[in-house]
Design a protein around this motif. Structure first.
Motif, PDB file in Angstrom:
ATOM      1  N   LEU A   1       3.337 -49.337  23.599  1.00 24.93           N
ATOM      2  CA  LEU A   1       2.012 -49.947  23.479  1.00 24.93           C
ATOM      3  C   LEU A   1       2.113 -51.362  22.918  1.00 24.93           C
ATOM      4  O   LEU A   1       1.588 -51.656  21.840  1.00 24.93           O
ATOM      5  CB  LEU A   1       1.101 -49.079  22.595  1.00 24.93           C
ATOM      6  CG  LEU A   1       0.781 -47.703  23.170  1.00 24.93           C
ATOM      7  CD1 LEU A   1       0.191 -46.798  22.111  1.00 24.93           C
ATOM      8  CD2 LEU A   1      -0.149 -47.812  24.353  1.00 24.93           C
ATOM      9  N   PRO A   2       2.796 -52.256  23.623  1.00 27.16           N
ATOM     10  CA  PRO A   2       2.916 -53.628  23.126  1.00 27.16           C
ATOM     11  C   PRO A   2       1.540 -54.304  23.144  1.00 27.16           C
ATOM     12  O   PRO A   2       0.657 -53.929  23.898  1.00 27.16           O
ATOM     13  CB  PRO A   2       3.867 -54.285  24.126  1.00 27.16           C
ATOM     14  CG  PRO A   2       3.708 -53.497  25.376  1.00 27.16           C
ATOM     15  CD  PRO A   2       3.405 -52.093  24.939  1.00 27.16           C
TER      16      PRO A   2
ATOM     17  N   ALA B   1      -7.473 -44.340  34.208  1.00 27.52           N
ATOM     18  CA  ALA B   1      -7.278 -44.344  32.757  1.00 27.52           C
ATOM     19  C   ALA B   1      -5.976 -43.614  32.439  1.00 27.52           C
ATOM     20  O   ALA B   1      -5.767 -42.484  32.858  1.00 27.52           O
ATOM     21  CB  ALA B   1      -8.458 -43.666  32.072  1.00 27.52           C
ATOM     22  N   VAL B   2      -5.102 -44.286  31.738  1.00 33.96           N
ATOM     23  CA  VAL B   2      -3.821 -43.702  31.348  1.00 33.96           C
ATOM     24  C   VAL B   2      -3.796 -43.638  29.826  1.00 33.96           C
ATOM     25  O   VAL B   2      -4.201 -44.579  29.150  1.00 33.96           O
ATOM     26  CB  VAL B   2      -2.652 -44.568  31.863  1.00 33.96           C
ATOM     27  CG1 VAL B   2      -1.326 -44.007  31.386  1.00 33.96           C
ATOM     28  CG2 VAL B   2      -2.683 -44.643  33.374  1.00 33.96           C
ATOM     29  N   TRP B   3      -3.297 -42.527  29.324  1.00 33.31           N
ATOM     30  CA  TRP B   3      -3.207 -42.378  27.875  1.00 33.31           C
ATOM     31  C   TRP B   3      -1.762 -42.096  27.500  1.00 33.31           C
ATOM     32  O   TRP B   3      -1.097 -41.233  28.079  1.00 33.31           O
ATOM     33  CB  TRP B   3      -4.093 -41.237  27.401  1.00 33.31           C
ATOM     34  CG  TRP B   3      -4.047 -41.003  25.930  1.00 33.31           C
ATOM     35  CD1 TRP B   3      -4.405 -41.872  24.942  1.00 33.31           C
ATOM     36  CD2 TRP B   3      -3.618 -39.813  25.263  1.00 33.31           C
ATOM     37  NE1 TRP B   3      -4.229 -41.302  23.711  1.00 33.31           N
ATOM     38  CE2 TRP B   3      -3.754 -40.040  23.874  1.00 33.31           C
ATOM     39  CE3 TRP B   3      -3.146 -38.591  25.700  1.00 33.31           C
ATOM     40  CZ2 TRP B   3      -3.431 -39.077  22.935  1.00 33.31           C
ATOM     41  CZ3 TRP B   3      -2.825 -37.628  24.759  1.00 33.31           C
ATOM     42  CH2 TRP B   3      -2.974 -37.871  23.383  1.00 33.31           C
TER      43      TRP B   3
ATOM     44  N   ARG C   1     -11.574 -42.839  28.375  1.00 32.92           N
ATOM     45  CA  ARG C   1     -10.222 -42.290  28.473  1.00 32.92           C
ATOM     46  C   ARG C   1     -10.176 -40.796  28.156  1.00 32.92           C
ATOM     47  O   ARG C   1      -9.116 -40.185  28.157  1.00 32.92           O
ATOM     48  CB  ARG C   1      -9.306 -43.070  27.535  1.00 32.92           C
ATOM     49  CG  ARG C   1      -7.866 -43.058  27.997  1.00 32.92           C
ATOM     50  CD  ARG C   1      -6.975 -44.026  27.247  1.00 32.92           C
ATOM     51  NE  ARG C   1      -7.249 -45.382  27.690  1.00 32.92           N
ATOM     52  CZ  ARG C   1      -7.316 -46.436  26.874  1.00 32.92           C
ATOM     53  NH1 ARG C   1      -7.116 -46.295  25.591  1.00 32.92           N
ATOM     54  NH2 ARG C   1      -7.573 -47.633  27.349  1.00 32.92           N
ATOM     55  N   MET C   2     -11.314 -40.175  27.897  1.00 33.31           N
ATOM     56  CA  MET C   2     -11.350 -38.765  27.492  1.00 33.31           C
ATOM     57  C   MET C   2     -10.689 -37.843  28.511  1.00 33.31           C
ATOM     58  O   MET C   2      -9.897 -36.965  28.141  1.00 33.31           O
ATOM     59  CB  MET C   2     -12.791 -38.312  27.243  1.00 33.31           C
ATOM     60  CG  MET C   2     -12.920 -36.838  26.889  1.00 33.31           C
ATOM     61  SD  MET C   2     -12.191 -36.389  25.314  1.00 33.31           S
ATOM     62  CE  MET C   2     -13.533 -36.738  24.219  1.00 33.31           C
ATOM     63  N   ASP C   3     -10.977 -38.010  29.790  1.00 32.45           N
ATOM     64  CA  ASP C   3     -10.387 -37.131  30.805  1.00 32.45           C
ATOM     65  C   ASP C   3      -8.868 -37.234  30.821  1.00 32.45           C
ATOM     66  O   ASP C   3      -8.171 -36.226  30.948  1.00 32.45           O
ATOM     67  CB  ASP C   3     -10.954 -37.440  32.187  1.00 32.45           C
ATOM     68  CG  ASP C   3     -12.403 -37.006  32.328  1.00 32.45           C
ATOM     69  OD1 ASP C   3     -12.842 -36.127  31.556  1.00 32.45           O
ATOM     70  OD2 ASP C   3     -13.101 -37.541  33.218  1.00 32.45           O
ATOM     71  N   ALA C   4      -8.343 -38.450  30.691  1.00 36.30           N
ATOM     72  CA  ALA C   4      -6.888 -38.641  30.683  1.00 36.30           C
ATOM     73  C   ALA C   4      -6.263 -37.965  29.461  1.00 36.30           C
ATOM     74  O   ALA C   4      -5.204 -37.334  29.564  1.00 36.30           O
ATOM     75  CB  ALA C   4      -6.549 -40.126  30.695  1.00 36.30           C
ATOM     76  N   VAL C   5      -6.916 -38.071  28.313  1.00 33.27           N
ATOM     77  CA  VAL C   5      -6.416 -37.443  27.086  1.00 33.27           C
ATOM     78  C   VAL C   5      -6.413 -35.921  27.241  1.00 33.27           C
ATOM     79  O   VAL C   5      -5.409 -35.252  26.951  1.00 33.27           O
ATOM     80  CB  VAL C   5      -7.258 -37.864  25.860  1.00 33.27           C
ATOM     81  CG1 VAL C   5      -6.898 -37.049  24.634  1.00 33.27           C
ATOM     82  CG2 VAL C   5      -7.093 -39.352  25.595  1.00 33.27           C
ATOM     83  N   LEU C   6      -7.514 -35.381  27.711  1.00 37.39           N
ATOM     84  CA  LEU C   6      -7.601 -33.925  27.880  1.00 37.39           C
ATOM     85  C   LEU C   6      -6.571 -33.418  28.880  1.00 37.39           C
ATOM     86  O   LEU C   6      -5.976 -32.350  28.684  1.00 37.39           O
ATOM     87  CB  LEU C   6      -9.008 -33.526  28.322  1.00 37.39           C
ATOM     88  CG  LEU C   6     -10.088 -33.625  27.244  1.00 37.39           C
ATOM     89  CD1 LEU C   6     -11.460 -33.376  27.840  1.00 37.39           C
ATOM     90  CD2 LEU C   6      -9.809 -32.674  26.102  1.00 37.39           C
ATOM     91  N   GLN C   7      -6.340 -34.172  29.919  1.00 36.94           N
ATOM     92  CA  GLN C   7      -5.357 -33.773  30.924  1.00 36.94           C
ATOM     93  C   GLN C   7      -3.957 -33.663  30.308  1.00 36.94           C
ATOM     94  O   GLN C   7      -3.249 -32.685  30.525  1.00 36.94           O
ATOM     95  CB  GLN C   7      -5.366 -34.780  32.073  1.00 36.94           C
ATOM     96  CG  GLN C   7      -4.545 -34.376  33.257  1.00 36.94           C
ATOM     97  CD  GLN C   7      -4.691 -35.374  34.391  1.00 36.94           C
ATOM     98  OE1 GLN C   7      -4.845 -36.577  34.174  1.00 36.94           O
ATOM     99  NE2 GLN C   7      -4.632 -34.876  35.610  1.00 36.94           N
TER     100      GLN C   7
END
Length: 159
Positions: free
Chosen positions: A63-64, A39-41, A111-117
């Motif tokens: 973000l196309p 997951a990439v944010w 995607r929560m972990d990616a956001v928090l990271q």
């Protein structure tokens, strides 16, 4: 004749045992390993006072594929970007005089972990309660970033 019937039954039992063992789901010998997508944010554009053109350029570049809905409101403009077929999206709010003042990014819980990271690397954690809210701030405390659950499938990142 009894021996022959006994031999047939024994052979059937062995054959069924062989079929059941070789067809079980426990064997992953031939199955290729499938990597889970990472997951990439992408953190949204959030420069206070930014202009609509900056946001549009950022979204087109980073973000196309998100659809844009531009709406005039009583005190300015809102740009709403949404990912077709999902509830994911971003809402950018602008005042007529001071530019960008609010960003709300709705993301799937996967995607929560990616956001928090990302947020842990760039901001200072002020408060953390995974069930209700995370609050981050910049070092100079001029901007606050909060994460709040929407439901069991989505959460909002608010600037």
């Amino acid at each position: 004749m009894k021996r022959m019937n006994l031999m047939r039954v024994f052979s059937l039992l062995l054959a069924s045992l062989f079929v059941m063992t070789s067809c079980s789901d426990d064997d992953n010998i031939l199955a290729p390993e499938i990597e889970q997508p990472v997951a990439v944010w992408v953190e949204p554009f959030h420069v206070q006072g930014g202009v609509e053109e900056d946001v549009k350029a950022f979204m087109a570049r980073n973000l196309p594929g998100m659809s844009l809905n531009e709406q005039a409101i009583s005190f300015g403009v809102q740009l709403s970007y949404s990912k077709p077929g999902t509830d994911e999206g971003m809402v950018y709010s602008f005042t007529t005089n001071n530019g960008l003042y609010s960003v709300i990014d709705t993301e799937p819980t996967s995607r929560m972990d990616a956001v928090l990271q990302v947020l842990h690397k760039q901001y200072v954690l002020v408060s953390s309660n995974p069930e209700t809210q995370y609050i981050f701030t910049t070092n100079d405390r001029k901007m606050v970033v909060s994460i709040q659950p929407v439901n069991d499938r989505y959460f909002n990142v608010c600037y």
